[in-house]
Design a protein around this motif. Structure first.
Motif, PDB file in Angstrom:
ATOM      1  N   MET A   1       0.821  -1.191   0.000  1.00  0.00           N
ATOM      2  CA  MET A   1       0.000   0.000   0.000  1.00  0.00           C
ATOM      3  C   MET A   1       0.868   1.258   0.000  1.00  0.00           C
ATOM      4  O   MET A   1       0.636   2.154  -0.768  1.00  0.00           O
ATOM      5  N   LEU A   2       1.856   1.300   0.883  1.00  0.00           N
ATOM      6  CA  LEU A   2       2.711   2.486   0.955  1.00  0.00           C
ATOM      7  C   LEU A   2       3.457   2.695  -0.356  1.00  0.00           C
ATOM      8  O   LEU A   2       3.486   3.803  -0.892  1.00  0.00           O
ATOM      9  N   TRP A   3       4.044   1.608  -0.873  1.00  0.00           N
ATOM     10  CA  TRP A   3       4.817   1.763  -2.105  1.00  0.00           C
ATOM     11  C   TRP A   3       3.930   2.223  -3.253  1.00  0.00           C
ATOM     12  O   TRP A   3       4.355   3.022  -4.081  1.00  0.00           O
ATOM     13  N   SER A   4       2.705   1.760  -3.314  1.00  0.00           N
ATOM     14  CA  SER A   4       1.826   2.175  -4.413  1.00  0.00           C
ATOM     15  C   SER A   4       1.571   3.682  -4.352  1.00  0.00           C
ATOM     16  O   SER A   4       1.496   4.344  -5.388  1.00  0.00           O
ATOM     17  N   LYS A   5       1.468   4.231  -3.148  1.00  0.00           N
ATOM     18  CA  LYS A   5       1.295   5.681  -3.008  1.00  0.00           C
ATOM     19  C   LYS A   5       2.553   6.420  -3.473  1.00  0.00           C
ATOM     20  O   LYS A   5       2.467   7.428  -4.172  1.00  0.00           O
ATOM     21  N   ILE A   6       3.716   5.906  -3.071  1.00  0.00           N
ATOM     22  CA  ILE A   6       4.968   6.532  -3.502  1.00  0.00           C
ATOM     23  C   ILE A   6       5.106   6.435  -5.014  1.00  0.00           C
ATOM     24  O   ILE A   6       5.445   7.410  -5.686  1.00  0.00           O
ATOM     25  N   LYS A   7       4.817   5.269  -5.563  1.00  0.00           N
ATOM     26  CA  LYS A   7       4.938   5.052  -7.004  1.00  0.00           C
ATOM     27  C   LYS A   7       4.005   5.977  -7.783  1.00  0.00           C
ATOM     28  O   LYS A   7       4.390   6.542  -8.813  1.00  0.00           O
ATOM     29  N   ASN A   8       2.789   6.162  -7.295  1.00  0.00           N
ATOM     30  CA  ASN A   8       1.850   7.073  -7.960  1.00  0.00           C
ATOM     31  C   ASN A   8       2.403   8.491  -7.998  1.00  0.00           C
ATOM     32  O   ASN A   8       2.298   9.177  -9.016  1.00  0.00           O
ATOM     33  N   LYS A   9       2.990   8.919  -6.893  1.00  0.00           N
ATOM     34  CA  LYS A   9       3.568  10.273  -6.842  1.00  0.00           C
ATOM     35  C   LYS A   9       4.781  10.382  -7.758  1.00  0.00           C
ATOM     36  O   LYS A   9       4.987  11.403  -8.416  1.00  0.00           O
ATOM     37  N   LEU A  10       5.590   9.339  -7.800  1.00  0.00           N
ATOM     38  CA  LEU A  10       6.738   9.339  -8.716  1.00  0.00           C
ATOM     39  C   LEU A  10       6.256   9.474 -10.155  1.00  0.00           C
ATOM     40  O   LEU A  10       6.813  10.258 -10.932  1.00  0.00           O
ATOM     41  N   ASP A  11       5.224   8.719 -10.507  1.00  0.00           N
ATOM     42  CA  ASP A  11       4.676   8.777 -11.863  1.00  0.00           C
ATOM     43  C   ASP A  11       4.123  10.168 -12.183  1.00  0.00           C
ATOM     44  O   ASP A  11       4.355  10.692 -13.268  1.00  0.00           O
ATOM     45  N   GLU A  12       3.410  10.757 -11.216  1.00  0.00           N
ATOM     46  CA  GLU A  12       2.840  12.095 -11.423  1.00  0.00           C
ATOM     47  C   GLU A  12       3.939  13.124 -11.695  1.00  0.00           C
ATOM     48  O   GLU A  12       3.737  14.060 -12.465  1.00  0.00           O
ATOM     49  N   LYS A  13       5.082  12.949 -11.052  1.00  0.00           N
ATOM     50  CA  LYS A  13       6.175  13.910 -11.180  1.00  0.00           C
ATOM     51  C   LYS A  13       7.217  13.481 -12.218  1.00  0.00           C
ATOM     52  O   LYS A  13       8.261  14.116 -12.343  1.00  0.00           O
ATOM     53  N   ASN A  14       6.922  12.390 -12.927  1.00  0.00           N
ATOM     54  CA  ASN A  14       7.855  11.852 -13.927  1.00  0.00           C
ATOM     55  C   ASN A  14       9.247  11.643 -13.334  1.00  0.00           C
ATOM     56  O   ASN A  14      10.254  12.008 -13.936  1.00  0.00           O
ATOM     57  N   MET A  15       9.277  11.069 -12.135  1.00  0.00           N
ATOM     58  CA  MET A  15      10.523  10.776 -11.441  1.00  0.00           C
ATOM     59  C   MET A  15      10.765   9.275 -11.435  1.00  0.00           C
ATOM     60  O   MET A  15       9.821   8.487 -11.413  1.00  0.00           O
ATOM     61  N   THR A  16      12.026   8.907 -11.407  1.00  0.00           N
ATOM     62  CA  THR A  16      12.390   7.501 -11.295  1.00  0.00           C
ATOM     63  C   THR A  16      12.761   7.188  -9.846  1.00  0.00           C
ATOM     64  O   THR A  16      12.994   8.094  -9.038  1.00  0.00           O
ATOM     65  N   GLU A  17      12.836   5.913  -9.550  1.00  0.00           N
ATOM     66  CA  GLU A  17      13.290   5.498  -8.226  1.00  0.00           C
ATOM     67  C   GLU A  17      14.727   5.968  -8.000  1.00  0.00           C
ATOM     68  O   GLU A  17      15.089   6.356  -6.895  1.00  0.00           O
ATOM     69  N   TYR A  18      15.521   5.925  -9.048  1.00  0.00           N
ATOM     70  CA  TYR A  18      16.905   6.382  -8.954  1.00  0.00           C
ATOM     71  C   TYR A  18      16.954   7.858  -8.562  1.00  0.00           C
ATOM     72  O   TYR A  18      17.724   8.250  -7.678  1.00  0.00           O
ATOM     73  N   GLN A  19      16.135   8.680  -9.208  1.00  0.00           N
ATOM     74  CA  GLN A  19      16.100  10.109  -8.887  1.00  0.00           C
ATOM     75  C   GLN A  19      15.636  10.331  -7.450  1.00  0.00           C
ATOM     76  O   GLN A  19      16.175  11.183  -6.746  1.00  0.00           O
ATOM     77  N   LEU A  20      14.652   9.552  -7.008  1.00  0.00           N
ATOM     78  CA  LEU A  20      14.185   9.652  -5.637  1.00  0.00           C
ATOM     79  C   LEU A  20      15.335   9.357  -4.672  1.00  0.00           C
ATOM     80  O   LEU A  20      15.533  10.073  -3.694  1.00  0.00           O
ATOM     81  N   GLY A  21      16.092   8.335  -4.979  1.00  0.00           N
ATOM     82  CA  GLY A  21      17.238   7.984  -4.141  1.00  0.00           C
ATOM     83  C   GLY A  21      18.276   9.085  -4.097  1.00  0.00           C
ATOM     84  O   GLY A  21      18.832   9.393  -3.034  1.00  0.00           O
ATOM     85  N   LYS A  22      18.551   9.682  -5.235  1.00  0.00           N
ATOM     86  CA  LYS A  22      19.532  10.770  -5.289  1.00  0.00           C
ATOM     87  C   LYS A  22      19.085  11.969  -4.468  1.00  0.00           C
ATOM     88  O   LYS A  22      19.866  12.572  -3.744  1.00  0.00           O
ATOM     89  N   ILE A  23      17.809  12.331  -4.582  1.00  0.00           N
ATOM     90  CA  ILE A  23      17.291  13.498  -3.868  1.00  0.00           C
ATOM     91  C   ILE A  23      17.243  13.246  -2.358  1.00  0.00           C
ATOM     92  O   ILE A  23      17.574  14.122  -1.566  1.00  0.00           O
ATOM     93  N   THR A  24      16.831  12.052  -1.963  1.00  0.00           N
ATOM     94  CA  THR A  24      16.635  11.749  -0.551  1.00  0.00           C
ATOM     95  C   THR A  24      17.896  11.263   0.152  1.00  0.00           C
ATOM     96  O   THR A  24      17.982  11.296   1.368  1.00  0.00           O
ATOM     97  N   GLY A  25      18.848  10.773  -0.633  1.00  0.00           N
ATOM     98  CA  GLY A  25      20.035  10.173  -0.033  1.00  0.00           C
ATOM     99  C   GLY A  25      19.817   8.724   0.367  1.00  0.00           C
ATOM    100  O   GLY A  25      20.663   8.116   1.009  1.00  0.00           O
ATOM    101  N   LEU A  26      18.666   8.172  -0.015  1.00  0.00           N
ATOM    102  CA  LEU A  26      18.388   6.770   0.276  1.00  0.00           C
ATOM    103  C   LEU A  26      19.085   5.894  -0.754  1.00  0.00           C
ATOM    104  O   LEU A  26      19.088   6.197  -1.937  1.00  0.00           O
TER     105      LEU A  26
END
Length: 66
Positions: A1-26
């Protein structure tokens, strides 16, 4: 459930998981754990970083009806 919410937001912002990691430091492993296990209890600071990176409120990750 949590990941689906994150994934939806990533899609809305045309972001990749890689970009999320770079921005967050995760690291890829941390993101993979969120994705694979659909972690129900991630660390508070992790969620703050993700919410900030996606420019959303932490409230958007709440499950309705709890």
């Amino acid at each position: 459930m949590l990941w689906s919410k994150i994934k939806n937001k990533l899609d809305e912002k045309n972001m990749t998981e890689y970009q999320l990691g770079k921005i967050t430091g995760l690291g890829p492993q941390q993101i993979h754990q969120l994705k694979k296990r659909n972690s129900e209890n991630p660390r508070w600071l992790t969620m703050i970083k993700i919410a900030d990176a996606l420019d959303i409120s932490l409230d958007e990750f709440r499950e309705k009806g709890k």
